[in-house]
Scaffold this motif. Structure first.
Motif, PDB file in Angstrom:
ATOM      1  N   ASP A  27       2.755   3.050   2.056  1.00  0.00           N
ATOM      2  CA  ASP A  27       2.970   4.096   1.052  1.00  0.00           C
ATOM      3  C   ASP A  27       1.773   5.037   0.982  1.00  0.00           C
ATOM      4  O   ASP A  27       1.926   6.257   0.938  1.00  0.00           O
ATOM      5  N   GLY A  28       0.581   4.456   0.986  1.00  0.00           N
ATOM      6  CA  GLY A  28      -0.637   5.268   0.937  1.00  0.00           C
ATOM      7  C   GLY A  28      -0.782   6.152   2.159  1.00  0.00           C
ATOM      8  O   GLY A  28      -1.118   7.341   2.051  1.00  0.00           O
ATOM      9  N   ASP A  38       1.903   8.923   2.011  1.00  0.00           N
ATOM     10  CA  ASP A  38       1.547   9.941   1.011  1.00  0.00           C
ATOM     11  C   ASP A  38       0.432  10.846   1.523  1.00  0.00           C
ATOM     12  O   ASP A  38       0.489  12.072   1.355  1.00  0.00           O
ATOM     13  N   ASP A  48       7.619  -0.465   8.311  1.00  0.00           N
ATOM     14  CA  ASP A  48       7.910  -1.449   7.261  1.00  0.00           C
ATOM     15  C   ASP A  48       8.872  -2.521   7.767  1.00  0.00           C
ATOM     16  O   ASP A  48       8.742  -3.687   7.414  1.00  0.00           O
ATOM     17  N   SER A 103       4.237  -7.210   0.649  1.00  0.00           N
ATOM     18  CA  SER A 103       3.589  -6.532  -0.473  1.00  0.00           C
ATOM     19  C   SER A 103       2.407  -5.683  -0.005  1.00  0.00           C
ATOM     20  O   SER A 103       2.274  -4.516  -0.388  1.00  0.00           O
ATOM     21  N   ILE A 104       1.580  -6.267   0.822  1.00  0.00           N
ATOM     22  CA  ILE A 104       0.397  -5.551   1.317  1.00  0.00           C
ATOM     23  C   ILE A 104       0.816  -4.383   2.201  1.00  0.00           C
ATOM     24  O   ILE A 104       0.307  -3.270   2.061  1.00  0.00           O
ATOM     25  N   SER A 105       1.763  -4.624   3.102  1.00  0.00           N
ATOM     26  CA  SER A 105       2.172  -3.557   4.017  1.00  0.00           C
ATOM     27  C   SER A 105       2.824  -2.406   3.266  1.00  0.00           C
ATOM     28  O   SER A 105       2.628  -1.240   3.627  1.00  0.00           O
ATOM     29  N   ASP A 106       3.585  -2.705   2.213  1.00  0.00           N
ATOM     30  CA  ASP A 106       4.205  -1.636   1.428  1.00  0.00           C
ATOM     31  C   ASP A 106       3.141  -0.727   0.815  1.00  0.00           C
ATOM     32  O   ASP A 106       3.266   0.504   0.857  1.00  0.00           O
ATOM     33  N   LYS A 107       2.098  -1.323   0.273  1.00  0.00           N
ATOM     34  CA  LYS A 107       1.024  -0.534  -0.341  1.00  0.00           C
ATOM     35  C   LYS A 107       0.301   0.316   0.706  1.00  0.00           C
ATOM     36  O   LYS A 107       0.035   1.503   0.470  1.00  0.00           O
ATOM     37  N   VAL A 108      -0.011  -0.278   1.835  1.00  0.00           N
ATOM     38  CA  VAL A 108      -0.722   0.447   2.890  1.00  0.00           C
ATOM     39  C   VAL A 108       0.153   1.564   3.452  1.00  0.00           C
ATOM     40  O   VAL A 108      -0.298   2.705   3.621  1.00  0.00           O
TER      41      VAL A 108
END
Length: 71
Positions: A39-40, A43, A65, A32-37
Protein backbone atom coordinates in the motif's frame (compact mmCIF):
# COMPACT_ATOMS: atom_id res chain seq x y z
CA UNK A 1 35.25 -16.92 1.77
CA UNK A 2 34.38 -15.28 -1.52
CA UNK A 3 31.14 -14.02 -3.01
CA UNK A 4 30.64 -17.33 -4.82
CA UNK A 5 30.80 -19.21 -1.52
CA UNK A 6 28.23 -16.90 0.05
CA UNK A 7 25.91 -17.29 -2.94
CA UNK A 8 26.25 -21.08 -2.79
CA UNK A 9 25.49 -21.09 0.93
CA UNK A 10 22.41 -19.00 0.25
CA UNK A 11 21.25 -21.41 -2.44
CA UNK A 12 21.78 -24.37 -0.13
CA UNK A 13 19.86 -22.64 2.66
CA UNK A 14 16.94 -21.88 0.35
CA UNK A 15 16.86 -25.44 -0.97
CA UNK A 16 17.00 -26.98 2.52
CA UNK A 17 14.30 -24.67 3.89
CA UNK A 18 12.05 -24.34 0.84
CA UNK A 19 8.92 -25.61 2.65
CA UNK A 20 9.43 -23.40 5.70
CA UNK A 21 10.03 -20.33 3.53
CA UNK A 22 6.93 -21.08 1.46
CA UNK A 23 4.84 -21.45 4.64
CA UNK A 24 6.18 -18.15 6.00
CA UNK A 25 5.46 -16.30 2.75
CA UNK A 26 1.88 -17.55 2.77
CA UNK A 27 1.09 -16.81 6.43
CA UNK A 28 -1.32 -14.31 7.95
CA UNK A 29 1.62 -12.32 9.32
CA UNK A 30 3.20 -12.06 5.87
CA UNK A 31 -0.17 -10.95 4.46
CA UNK A 32 -0.47 -8.15 7.00
CA UNK A 33 3.08 -6.92 6.51
CA UNK A 34 2.97 -7.19 2.73
CA UNK A 35 -0.32 -5.28 2.56
CA UNK A 36 1.21 -2.37 4.48
CA UNK A 37 4.38 -2.33 2.39
CA UNK A 38 2.54 -2.68 -0.92
CA UNK A 39 0.00 0.00 0.00
CA UNK A 40 2.80 2.40 0.90
CA UNK A 41 4.74 1.67 -2.26
CA UNK A 42 1.64 2.02 -4.45
CA UNK A 43 0.65 5.29 -2.78
CA UNK A 44 4.16 6.68 -3.28
CA UNK A 45 4.26 5.59 -6.92
CA UNK A 46 0.88 7.24 -7.54
CA UNK A 47 2.17 10.50 -6.07
CA UNK A 48 5.25 10.64 -8.29
CA UNK A 49 3.87 9.07 -11.46
CA UNK A 50 1.33 10.60 -13.84
CA UNK A 51 -2.31 9.89 -13.00
CA UNK A 52 -2.62 7.97 -16.26
CA UNK A 53 -0.64 5.04 -14.78
CA UNK A 54 -2.63 4.67 -11.54
CA UNK A 55 -4.51 1.67 -12.95
CA UNK A 56 -1.26 -0.09 -13.87
CA UNK A 57 0.15 0.60 -10.39
CA UNK A 58 -2.96 -0.95 -8.83
CA UNK A 59 -2.66 -3.95 -11.16
CA UNK A 60 0.99 -4.52 -10.24
CA UNK A 61 0.21 -4.08 -6.55
CA UNK A 62 -2.48 -6.77 -6.84
CA UNK A 63 -0.12 -9.17 -8.58
CA UNK A 64 2.52 -8.70 -5.91
CA UNK A 65 -0.09 -9.15 -3.16
CA UNK A 66 -1.25 -12.41 -4.70
CA UNK A 67 2.29 -13.81 -4.48
CA UNK A 68 2.67 -13.19 -0.73
CA UNK A 69 0.37 -13.97 2.15
CA UNK A 70 -2.98 -15.71 2.28
CA UNK A 71 -5.19 -13.59 0.02
Amino acid sequence: MGIGDIVNQGKEFLEQNKDKIDDALHSEQAESISDKVLDGAADFAKKVAPDSVDGKIDELRGQADAAVGTE
